[in-house]
Structures are given as C-alpha cells and as structure tokens.
Design an enzyme around this catalytic site. Sequence first.
Site, mmCIF file in Angstrom:
data_model
loop_
_atom_site.group_PDB
_atom_site.id
_atom_site.type_symbol
_atom_site.label_atom_id
_atom_site.label_comp_id
_atom_site.label_asym_id
_atom_site.label_seq_id
_atom_site.Cartn_x
_atom_site.Cartn_y
_atom_site.Cartn_z
ATOM 1 N N LYS A 88 0.985 -1.242 0.071
ATOM 2 C CA LYS A 88 -0.011 -0.015 0.135
ATOM 3 C C LYS A 88 0.909 1.319 -0.058
ATOM 4 C CE LYS A 88 0.784 1.161 4.337
ATOM 5 N NZ LYS A 88 1.704 2.572 4.928
ATOM 6 N N ASP A 105 -2.298 -2.261 9.994
ATOM 7 C CA ASP A 105 -2.636 -2.390 8.806
ATOM 8 C C ASP A 105 -3.060 -3.648 7.941
ATOM 9 O OD1 ASP A 105 -1.431 0.120 8.622
ATOM 10 O OD2 ASP A 105 0.245 -0.312 7.944
HETATM 11 P P1 ATP Z 1 4.120 -0.793 8.084
HETATM 12 O O1 ATP Z 1 4.090 0.114 6.587
HETATM 13 O O2 ATP Z 1 2.992 -1.522 8.104
HETATM 14 O O3 ATP Z 1 4.444 0.002 9.093
HETATM 15 P P2 ATP Z 1 6.578 -1.416 6.971
HETATM 16 O O4 ATP Z 1 6.413 -1.658 5.631
HETATM 17 O O5 ATP Z 1 7.301 -0.452 7.489
HETATM 18 O O6 ATP Z 1 5.162 -1.696 7.756
HETATM 19 P P3 ATP Z 1 7.558 -4.212 7.179
HETATM 20 O O7 ATP Z 1 8.129 -4.351 5.828
HETATM 21 O O8 ATP Z 1 6.435 -4.860 7.412
HETATM 22 O O9 ATP Z 1 7.588 -2.632 7.496
HETATM 23 O O10 ATP Z 1 8.763 -4.713 8.181
HETATM 24 C C1 ATP Z 1 8.725 -4.314 9.566
HETATM 25 C C2 ATP Z 1 9.420 -5.432 10.334
HETATM 26 O O11 ATP Z 1 8.520 -6.476 10.417
HETATM 27 C C3 ATP Z 1 10.783 -6.027 9.867
HETATM 28 O O12 ATP Z 1 11.761 -5.258 10.328
HETATM 29 C C4 ATP Z 1 10.764 -7.311 10.280
HETATM 30 O O13 ATP Z 1 11.378 -7.732 11.080
HETATM 31 C C5 ATP Z 1 9.313 -7.711 10.597
HETATM 32 N N1 ATP Z 1 8.604 -8.585 9.675
HETATM 33 C C6 ATP Z 1 7.749 -9.459 10.201
HETATM 34 N N2 ATP Z 1 7.310 -10.267 9.288
HETATM 35 C C7 ATP Z 1 7.526 -9.813 7.997
HETATM 36 C C8 ATP Z 1 7.384 -10.093 6.734
HETATM 37 N N3 ATP Z 1 6.505 -11.108 6.163
HETATM 38 N N4 ATP Z 1 7.789 -9.448 5.961
HETATM 39 C C9 ATP Z 1 8.664 -8.201 6.251
HETATM 40 N N5 ATP Z 1 8.945 -7.927 7.712
HETATM 41 C C10 ATP Z 1 8.527 -8.728 8.416
#
Ligand code: ATP
Length: 292
Positions: free
Chosen positions: A10, A134
């Site tokens: 997203k 989310d």
């Molecule tokens: P959001 O936008 O929901 O805040 P994000 O995109 O900033 O999320 P993610 O890519 O979801 O961040 O990663 C955040 C943390 O979640 C990572 O540092 C990782 O350790 C953990 N994590 C757990 N499961 C996953 C997964 N399937 N894919 C990516 N990261 C994951």
Amino acid sequence: MTVTEKAFAKINLCLDIVSRRANGYHNLESVMHTIPLFDTVTITKSKEISITCSNPAVPADSSNLAYKAAVKFFEKTKIKDGASIHIEKRIPMAAGMAGGSADCAATLRGLNRLYGFPLENRELEELGGSLGADVPFCIRCGTFGVTGIGHDFFPVSAPPKFIYVIACGSEGISTPAMYKEYDERYNPPLCDEPKNLFTQKSENLRIALEKGEKEEIFSSMFNCFEEIAEEQRPEIKKIKSIMMENGAAFSMMSGSGPSVFGIFEDAEKAYASKNAIENEGIFATVVSSNNE
Ligand code: ATP
C-alpha cells in the site's frame, strides 16, 4: 494441497496523526491505496507451521507476521494442522509499504481458501487486526479512508490510473521509532474517543479523489512523517528530486518511510526516472495500475 496469494503493498495518499490515546496508540487519518507491487505467498498444507523467504533479511521464524497469522488461523478455526509458507519478497522491507502486514493478510486469505472458507471476511479482518494495524486494510485491498487506530474504514474514490515508480534506500525505518519522534516533536493532543470522520486536511483529498481532479489530488496529498524522515534519511529528498526532474506529476514518501512513490502518466518518463535512481545505487521499480 497448495494455494498462492498475492500480498499487495500500500501507499498512503495522505497520512496525519490527529491525537493519541492514553494507552499510547495514535489516532490517525489516512487514505490508503493498494498498488500492484506484491509479494507472492505460497501455502502448502503440512504437519507444522514453517516459513521460508526469498529475502534472507526477513525473519523466517515465529516472529514473521505470516507465521503469526497461521497460528491465529488454526487457533480460531480449531483446525489441527500446519502449513509451510513461502514468501517471494518484492515489497521493500521496513519501508512504510506494509510489506509484513500484506504477507500476514495474504496468509490469512490463503489459509481460509485452502481450508474451504471456514471464516468470513469480517472474522479474517478481526484476526488480522489483532496482529497489526494495517492488516485489515491489506485483507480488503483497494482505496479506503482510515481513521482511529487504523481499523475504521470507509470507501474513498480510487485515484485515476497512474504509473508509479517506487524507490527505497537500503536502510529501513522503524515505525514505532517514527511515532515516538513525532510525539516528542509535535506533542499530539490526548483523545480516547475520536470521531471517525476526516478533518479538513484529509477531507480535501477525499473530495479531490471524488472529483477525479488530478491537480487538486496532488495538491491535497501530504504525509505528516515526511519532514522527520527526510532529516533522518537525506536520500528521500534526493529520490523525490530525481523523480520530479524526470517528469513525475507528484512524488511523496509513503507511510513512516523511507519508501518514496512517484506518480507518472508517461511510461518512458517513469522508466527514465527508475534508471536515474538506480544509477545512484538506490532500489527502484515501476508498477502500473493500468495493468490491474
Ligand atoms: P508498515 O508500513 O505496516 O509500518 P513497513 O512496511 O514499514 O510496515 P515491514 O516491511 O512490514 O515494515 O517490516 C517491519 C518489520 O517487520 C521488519 O523489520 C521485520 O523484522 C518484521 N517482519 C515480520 N514479518 C515480516 C514479513 N513477512 N515481511 C517483512 N517484514 C516482516
């Protein structure tokens, strides 16, 4: 038996923190929009829950949100089984594009399909909501106004079909750290019972989307974390400049960063921008909502 689900990223077309609750949660306002950049989650029935991922930086253990989704699914349905889950990772990690939440949502959707739909969508969203703010959005996909702590949705008109360049530096940003910094800097007011309605700033974007007026849409988009993130990751500003120099109609950071999206109407310009960003050693990719 195996199923494969797409886990869509997203972007936030607007993002604002309006207040915070006594329990530390933040009340936000956002228009969240699914873009055609996705991880692929493949789920096979198995004796135990296990995770593999094409990106070694993603935790392949019980801390993975897809693993947690499987635990919750089997608990809730009382199905005594397991699943081996493979994630082909394309969404940049810790980038503000809800990659983990998307994998979590895709796992819930996939398991529900694999086991003959024991749960209704509403129940899947409830399960997902207990794993991450989310996740309910990632179960639905589309374009929604989001209020409260991220669980209250209402439909919002989708933006016109665009070509997006997504770019992201290699060092992720921790979402909780970003909220903490925001609190210290802006001290949002306390409010435990927010109205589930947009205030003027976000409402301007909702109206612009309804009218489909591109210039009005671009001038109404904003991200309350952008200033802080740009101080921490100077490459955000650099990516935005490269995008605009290469003909983007608009460019902004998504979520709590550091990923940046550029909106293009011309594929050639989008690819020129991607190449220019890659020449700086920064990851970039082109996705088109025209192909949805
Ligand atoms: P959001 O936008 O929901 O805040 P994000 O995109 O900033 O999320 P993610 O890519 O979801 O961040 O990663 C955040 C943390 O979640 C990572 O540092 C990782 O350790 C953990 N994590 C757990 N499961 C996953 C997964 N399937 N894919 C990516 N990261 C994951």
